[in-house]
Scaffold this motif. Structure first.
Motif, mmCIF file in Angstrom:
data_model
loop_
_atom_site.group_PDB
_atom_site.id
_atom_site.type_symbol
_atom_site.label_atom_id
_atom_site.label_comp_id
_atom_site.label_asym_id
_atom_site.label_seq_id
_atom_site.Cartn_x
_atom_site.Cartn_y
_atom_site.Cartn_z
ATOM 1 N N GLY A 165 1.885 4.591 1.362
ATOM 2 C CA GLY A 165 1.671 5.255 2.041
ATOM 3 C C GLY A 165 1.368 6.632 2.034
ATOM 4 N N SER A 181 -2.215 -2.455 9.905
ATOM 5 C CA SER A 181 -1.535 -2.287 8.657
ATOM 6 C C SER A 181 0.162 -2.000 9.310
ATOM 7 C CB SER A 181 -2.090 -1.047 7.913
ATOM 8 O OG SER A 181 -0.972 -1.133 6.649
ATOM 9 N N SER A 213 -2.552 1.544 11.940
ATOM 10 C CA SER A 213 -1.709 1.699 11.427
ATOM 11 C C SER A 213 -0.401 1.784 12.242
ATOM 12 C CB SER A 213 -1.454 2.419 10.112
ATOM 13 O OG SER A 213 -3.125 1.925 9.083
ATOM 14 N N VAL A 219 1.000 -0.906 0.279
ATOM 15 C CA VAL A 219 -0.057 0.070 -0.395
ATOM 16 C C VAL A 219 1.067 1.120 0.100
ATOM 17 C CG1 VAL A 219 -2.048 1.030 1.161
ATOM 18 C CG2 VAL A 219 -1.234 -1.430 0.758
ATOM 19 N N ILE A 264 3.678 -0.078 8.395
ATOM 20 C CA ILE A 264 4.757 0.393 8.417
ATOM 21 C C ILE A 264 5.942 0.913 8.709
ATOM 22 C CG2 ILE A 264 4.497 3.073 6.804
ATOM 23 C CD1 ILE A 264 1.369 3.523 8.861
ATOM 24 N N CYS A 295 6.481 4.783 2.195
ATOM 25 C CA CYS A 295 5.403 6.278 1.375
ATOM 26 C C CYS A 295 7.834 6.086 1.227
ATOM 27 C CB CYS A 295 5.709 6.870 2.644
ATOM 28 S SG CYS A 295 5.270 8.203 2.292
ATOM 29 N N GLN A 335 3.009 -1.048 4.278
ATOM 30 C CA GLN A 335 2.140 0.221 3.547
ATOM 31 C C GLN A 335 4.067 1.038 3.460
ATOM 32 O OE1 GLN A 335 0.387 3.620 5.803
ATOM 33 N NE2 GLN A 335 -1.324 2.091 6.283
#
Length: 414
Positions: free
Chosen positions: A56, A303, A241, A54, A305, A328, A326
């Protein structure tokens, strides 16, 4: 990718407070992997994704163009950059990023292991972002688009923001309770996520209004991350998350004697991400996953990260119990095509262990965490057993023909 269709799942009977009937509506995306390939598709709170990766919330989801690119490259879902009602309050500065390299001398070719940002939420008008959400859902009706939202301590403002963002067609909401910098004086971001009483109240406002799944994004800048995670889930959120960035000062420029990133000679603490935070994120995710396994059984999701640039890093999160992973900062450093590498590496890991689906190994490593006291006990017992084996046979009746040589060796002194 094969054609995709939309399905609707019935809501759980043990629904959190104020959940409306459509809260767990399911959007289905069918994976195109061949029968012999490990299946990367996942179902999270009724949302079916072709893979667990995913985008982020942050710069990789800041406008229509980049989010469209993410869908075209094959990301499982996209979380847009955080929006609020009044973007005029948001004024970003430049430079707003700083990097930490593996080489202590900061050589430009040395690998980047840490990344800091002092970036705020979206500075684009809410109406502009909502129109782009609508356009994306029109072009990608069966892909998962998640809106990230953050507001001041104001029930009416939260309700208005939720209503307007949901009207744009997003499939879920992620609530930014975790931004470590920017407008804490207005009770926004981590200012809420670090105060469980405040968090419970705001989650109540959100969950009595929202009609799509809600994920609460956790801050790591707290002693016990399970406390806000527990409050969020008990207050009706379908998932959490974790983690957002870690509060940090990236460094001091030893030539200018000024902190980095330097804006007109000054700086401010910001959020730390990239590979260097991965071990910290693993610990926080493990703690949340254990709490969720022990205390919740209504399909709440997690989720993960933190520092994911490889499929193996993602596998670690899933082994701890994460449903999705996630990315990013990794996208900011490697581009949107990173998802192909992540998927290929995760499938390689799955082949090595004969896993046919993500669910086959999700949470498999979680039971192997315990207390230090238990580790001491386990080691003492193992030593006793090894010593017992070295002592050999208890009596002559235990000799066997087939194992005679090994039985002899077991009684030979080194």
């Amino acid at each position: 990718m094969e054609s995709m269709m939309t399905l609707r799942a019935s809501p759980s009977t043990a629904a959190p407070l104020h959940r409306l009937p459509s809260r767990r509506a399911a959007v289905s995306v069918r994976a195109s992997a061949g029968a012999s390939e490990p299946d990367l598709s996942v179902r999270v709170n009724g949302l079916k994704m072709p893979n667990p990766f995913v985008i982020g919330s942050g710069p990789p989801g800041t406008n229509y163009t980049v989010m469209k690119r993410a869908f075209d490259e094959g990301w499982g879902a996209v979380i847009a950059k955080t929006v609020s009602l009044d973007a005029e309050k948001v004024i970003n500065v430049t430079p707003r990023y700083a990097r930490l390299r593996a080489d202590p001398n900061g050589a430009t070719k040395s690998p980047i292991i840490g990344w800091q940002n002092i970036e705020l939420i979206s500075d684009r008008p809410l109406e502009t972002m909502l129109n782009e959400f609508k356009q994306l859902k029109k072009e990608y009706p069966d892909r998962i688009l998640i809106g990230s939202i953050m507001e001041e301590y104001n029930k009416a403002a939260w309700h208005e923001l939720i209503e307007r963002v949901e009207e744009s067609g997003v499939d879920a909401l992620e609530i930014n309770f975790s931004c470590p910098h920017g407008m804490p004086e207005r009770k926004m971001g981590a200012a809420v996520g670090q105060d469980c009483d405040l968090l419970e109240e705001v989650c109540g406002w959100i969950n009595e209004k929202a009609t799509v799944p809600v994920w609460a994004k956790m801050t790591p800048n707290i002693t016990d991350i399970t406390q806000p995670a527990r409050v969020s889930l008990k207050s009706g959120c379908e998932g959490v998350s974790a983690i957002n960035t870690i509060m940090s000062v990236m460094g001091i420029n030893l030539k200018t004697l000024r902190p980095e990133p330097c804006v007109e000679g000054y700086s401010t603490p910001g959020g730390y991400s990239a590979r260097a935070v991965h071990p910290i994120a693993l610990a926080k995710v493990m703690q949340i996953a254990r709490m969720m396994k022990e205390e919740f059984s209504d399909g709440q999701s997690l989720s993960a990260i933190g520092g994911v640039e490889t499929g193996n890093a993602a596998a670690e999160f899933i082994l701890l119990g994460a449903d999705t992973v996630q990315v990013c900062t990794g996208v900011m450093m490697h581009g949107y095509g990173l998802v192909k590498k992540l998927c290929a590496e995760l499938q390689d890991f799955m082949r090595q262990h004969n896993f046919s689906s993500v669910e086959d190994f999700r949470g498999s490593s979680l039971p192997y965490f315990t207390t230090h006291t238990d580790l001491v006990h386990r080691q003492q017992e193992a030593i006793k057993q090894r010593k017992a084996i070295r002592k050999g046979l208890a009596s002559d009746k235990d000799w066997t023909g087939d194992g005679f040589i090994k039985e002899t060796e077991s009684m030979v002194s080194n």
